[in-house]
Design an enzyme around this catalytic site. Structure first.
Site, PDB file in Angstrom:
ATOM      1  N   HIS A 103      -0.213   7.671  -0.258  1.00  0.00           N
ATOM      2  CA  HIS A 103      -0.229   7.165  -1.630  1.00  0.00           C
ATOM      3  C   HIS A 103       0.963   7.644  -2.457  1.00  0.00           C
ATOM      4  O   HIS A 103       1.516   6.872  -3.239  1.00  0.00           O
ATOM      5  CB  HIS A 103      -1.546   7.542  -2.312  1.00  0.00           C
ATOM      6  CG  HIS A 103      -1.597   7.076  -3.721  1.00  0.00           C
ATOM      7  ND1 HIS A 103      -1.638   5.729  -4.044  1.00  0.00           N
ATOM      8  CD2 HIS A 103      -1.532   7.747  -4.894  1.00  0.00           C
ATOM      9  CE1 HIS A 103      -1.632   5.606  -5.365  1.00  0.00           C
ATOM     10  NE2 HIS A 103      -1.565   6.820  -5.893  1.00  0.00           N
TER      11      HIS A 103
ATOM     12  N   ASP B  78     -29.247  16.069   8.653  1.00  0.00           N
ATOM     13  CA  ASP B  78     -28.731  16.573   7.367  1.00  0.00           C
ATOM     14  C   ASP B  78     -27.291  16.109   7.110  1.00  0.00           C
ATOM     15  O   ASP B  78     -26.690  16.474   6.109  1.00  0.00           O
ATOM     16  CB  ASP B  78     -28.807  18.112   7.321  1.00  0.00           C
ATOM     17  CG  ASP B  78     -27.931  18.764   8.385  1.00  0.00           C
ATOM     18  OD1 ASP B  78     -27.327  18.049   9.204  1.00  0.00           O
ATOM     19  OD2 ASP B  78     -27.847  20.007   8.394  1.00  0.00           O
ATOM     20  N   GLY B  79     -26.745  15.307   8.032  1.00  0.00           N
ATOM     21  CA  GLY B  79     -25.400  14.768   7.835  1.00  0.00           C
ATOM     22  C   GLY B  79     -24.314  15.533   8.579  1.00  0.00           C
ATOM     23  O   GLY B  79     -23.171  15.078   8.637  1.00  0.00           O
ATOM     24  N   GLU B  80     -24.638  16.682   9.125  1.00  0.00           N
ATOM     25  CA  GLU B  80     -23.622  17.450   9.870  1.00  0.00           C
ATOM     26  C   GLU B  80     -23.198  16.704  11.128  1.00  0.00           C
ATOM     27  O   GLU B  80     -24.030  16.130  11.817  1.00  0.00           O
ATOM     28  CB  GLU B  80     -24.195  18.798  10.335  1.00  0.00           C
ATOM     29  CG  GLU B  80     -24.112  19.893   9.316  1.00  0.00           C
ATOM     30  CD  GLU B  80     -24.632  21.215   9.874  1.00  0.00           C
ATOM     31  OE1 GLU B  80     -24.788  21.349  11.110  1.00  0.00           O
ATOM     32  OE2 GLU B  80     -24.892  22.106   9.055  1.00  0.00           O
TER      33      GLU B  80
ATOM     34  N   ARG C 120      -4.784  10.092  -3.471  1.00  0.00           N
ATOM     35  CA  ARG C 120      -4.673   9.636  -4.863  1.00  0.00           C
ATOM     36  C   ARG C 120      -4.952  10.762  -5.856  1.00  0.00           C
ATOM     37  O   ARG C 120      -4.572  10.687  -7.007  1.00  0.00           O
ATOM     38  CB  ARG C 120      -5.633   8.462  -5.122  1.00  0.00           C
ATOM     39  CG  ARG C 120      -5.106   7.153  -4.570  1.00  0.00           C
ATOM     40  CD  ARG C 120      -6.030   6.005  -4.858  1.00  0.00           C
ATOM     41  NE  ARG C 120      -7.273   6.086  -4.098  1.00  0.00           N
ATOM     42  CZ  ARG C 120      -8.223   5.154  -4.143  1.00  0.00           C
ATOM     43  NH1 ARG C 120      -8.070   4.098  -4.919  1.00  0.00           N
ATOM     44  NH2 ARG C 120      -9.310   5.269  -3.418  1.00  0.00           N
TER      45      ARG C 120
ATOM     46  N   LYS D 267       0.209  -2.497 -14.878  1.00  0.00           N
ATOM     47  CA  LYS D 267      -1.218  -2.165 -14.783  1.00  0.00           C
ATOM     48  C   LYS D 267      -1.484  -0.831 -15.462  1.00  0.00           C
ATOM     49  O   LYS D 267      -0.659   0.070 -15.403  1.00  0.00           O
ATOM     50  CB  LYS D 267      -1.583  -2.082 -13.294  1.00  0.00           C
ATOM     51  CG  LYS D 267      -2.990  -1.628 -12.996  1.00  0.00           C
ATOM     52  CD  LYS D 267      -3.243  -1.576 -11.484  1.00  0.00           C
ATOM     53  CE  LYS D 267      -3.252  -0.160 -10.964  1.00  0.00           C
ATOM     54  NZ  LYS D 267      -3.607  -0.042  -9.538  1.00  0.00           N
TER      55      LYS D 267
ATOM     56  N   ASP E  35       0.018  -3.898  -1.889  1.00  0.00           N
ATOM     57  CA  ASP E  35      -0.409  -2.595  -2.419  1.00  0.00           C
ATOM     58  C   ASP E  35      -0.578  -1.637  -1.247  1.00  0.00           C
ATOM     59  O   ASP E  35      -0.684  -2.078  -0.097  1.00  0.00           O
ATOM     60  CB  ASP E  35      -1.738  -2.752  -3.175  1.00  0.00           C
ATOM     61  CG  ASP E  35      -1.844  -1.766  -4.338  1.00  0.00           C
ATOM     62  OD1 ASP E  35      -1.094  -0.782  -4.355  1.00  0.00           O
ATOM     63  OD2 ASP E  35      -2.690  -1.993  -5.225  1.00  0.00           O
TER      64      ASP E  35
ATOM     65  N   ARG F 250      -4.865   2.090 -16.044  1.00  0.00           N
ATOM     66  CA  ARG F 250      -6.229   2.403 -15.639  1.00  0.00           C
ATOM     67  C   ARG F 250      -6.808   3.451 -16.592  1.00  0.00           C
ATOM     68  O   ARG F 250      -6.141   4.425 -16.916  1.00  0.00           O
ATOM     69  CB  ARG F 250      -6.221   2.960 -14.206  1.00  0.00           C
ATOM     70  CG  ARG F 250      -7.609   3.108 -13.597  1.00  0.00           C
ATOM     71  CD  ARG F 250      -7.535   3.792 -12.245  1.00  0.00           C
ATOM     72  NE  ARG F 250      -7.018   2.966 -11.169  1.00  0.00           N
ATOM     73  CZ  ARG F 250      -7.762   2.159 -10.408  1.00  0.00           C
ATOM     74  NH1 ARG F 250      -9.050   2.041 -10.651  1.00  0.00           N
ATOM     75  NH2 ARG F 250      -7.201   1.461  -9.436  1.00  0.00           N
TER      76      ARG F 250
HETATM   77  C1  R5P Z   1      -3.075   2.823  -7.221  1.00  0.00           C
HETATM   78  O1  R5P Z   1      -2.115   3.369  -7.718  1.00  0.00           O
HETATM   79  C2  R5P Z   1      -3.067   2.303  -5.834  1.00  0.00           C
HETATM   80  O2  R5P Z   1      -1.769   1.999  -5.409  1.00  0.00           O
HETATM   81  C3  R5P Z   1      -3.956   1.081  -5.675  1.00  0.00           C
HETATM   82  O3  R5P Z   1      -3.456   0.059  -6.518  1.00  0.00           O
HETATM   83  C4  R5P Z   1      -5.368   1.384  -6.081  1.00  0.00           C
HETATM   84  O4  R5P Z   1      -5.776   2.590  -5.524  1.00  0.00           O
HETATM   85  C5  R5P Z   1      -6.286   0.275  -5.657  1.00  0.00           C
HETATM   86  O5  R5P Z   1      -7.573   0.611  -6.042  1.00  0.00           O
HETATM   87  P1  R5P Z   1      -8.611  -0.477  -6.507  1.00  0.00           P
HETATM   88  O6  R5P Z   1      -8.738  -1.480  -5.410  1.00  0.00           O
HETATM   89  O7  R5P Z   1      -9.885   0.307  -6.710  1.00  0.00           O
HETATM   90  O8  R5P Z   1      -8.134  -1.078  -7.796  1.00  0.00           O
END
Ligand code: R5P
Length: 295
Positions: free
Chosen positions: A128, A37-39, A94, A190, A218, A192
């Site tokens: 993060h 069951d994943g446990e 995140r 960037k 990153d 999102r």
């Molecule tokens: C976002 O702020 C993080 O620093 C990364 O840039 C991000 O989590 C990378 O995720 P992905 O590879 O899905 O674009």
């Protein structure tokens, strides 16, 4: 320094062995059984020290690895030990805010869960955000992998390198990297879509990068979307070779193939998550962090 027992969590046995070796400490293995069951059921050897270090990164399967970290910590604290959890990749960091109405702040929940399992200190790598670490009431030591990644880059044969952050949130990281590499840096813009997760990167940049090798840095590469879009923009702006470096290479699904298809020469990551691109060893830096925590 007091005696330490290093518990090798199922997600990070090699890293745990490396840390134990650097500390000249006892390495305690964990025997794992996963039921249908994943446990998970974990049985750890008997640590001879009351100072235990549980080493367990929380890459996928994220919840399973997190649960296992807590099980090991709870067992050690239940036996009267002081537990420091080394969680190089700390999942859920995140989710440090409620971005859309109705979302839970999962990073805060993870902090509470780890604390309730008895952990008295967390050592992690390139968390993060500072907001994520602020949810802990215990000590969190965030080890930077940038000096190690930059040292690796300094041994590569690069033409007039420029360090590039795929987003403005990573500027400090890129600045530190560039300082060590004795070069300059820039950040892309960037954005999102919070509903679809779709990433877009502004194509126009105000730095001349023609013929210059670019190092995209990153904290993590997850779906690869950010690096793919960033690499496309760098190539459109006539960059030389493009490399992707990060602390945590989650590289989910076909992320690596898509990154290479976008013209990235190589992916270089730390071994916070085991995998084919985990080329930079964190064990000495983490052992040092453990040593400072128990001295
Ligand atoms: C976002 O702020 C993080 O620093 C990364 O840039 C991000 O989590 C990378 O995720 P992905 O590879 O899905 O674009």
């Amino acid at each position: 320094m007091s005696e330490i027992s290093v518990i090798a969590g199922p997600s990070s046995p090699e890293l745990a062995a490396g840390i134990a070796k650097h500390l000249d400490a006892e390495l305690v293995s964990a025997e794992l059984r996963v039921f249908s069951d994943g446990e998970s059921k974990i049985r750890i050897g008997k640590p001879s020290s009351k100072n235990c270090v549980v080493v367990q990164s929380t890459h996928p399967p994220v919840d399973t690895h997190l649960m296992q970290a807590m099980m090991m910590s709870m067992k050690c604290t239940g036996d009267g030990a002081k537990v420091c959890a080394v969680i190089p990749y700390l999942a859920y960091a995140r989710q440090d805010k409620s971005f859309l109405e109705g979302e839970a702040i999962s990073a805060a929940l993870v902090a509470r869960l780890l604390e309730s399992s008895g952990v008295s200190k967390v050592i992690t790598v390139d968390i993060h955000s500072k907001i994520a670490s602020s949810y802990f009431s215990i000590d969190v030591l965030d080890v930077s992998s940038i000096p190690l990644l930059a040292e690796h880059a300094s041994k590569m044969s690069l033409t007039r390198p420029i360090v590039v952050s795929p987003d403005t949130g990573g500027i400090q990281r890129a600045e530190e990297f560039a300082r060590i590499l004795k070069t300059d840096m820039m950040a892309l813009k960037k954005s999102r879509d919070r509903n679809t997760g779709e990433v877009s990167v502004e194509e126009r940049i105000d730095v001349d990068i023609s013929g210059r090798d670019a190092i995209l840095i990153d904290d993590m590469i997850s779906s690869g979307g950010s690096i793919v879009k960033a690499a496309e923009v760098l190539h459109k702006n006539k960059a030389g070779k493009v490399y992707a470096m990060c602390a945590h290479a989650l590289l989910l699904g076909d992320a690596a193939q898509r990154i290479f298809a976008a013209g990235v020469q190589d992916i270089i990551a730390t071994n916070s998550i085991p995998g084919p691109y985990a080329r930079v060893d964190l064990s000495a830096a983490l052992a040092e962090a453990v040593r400072s925590s128990f001295s």
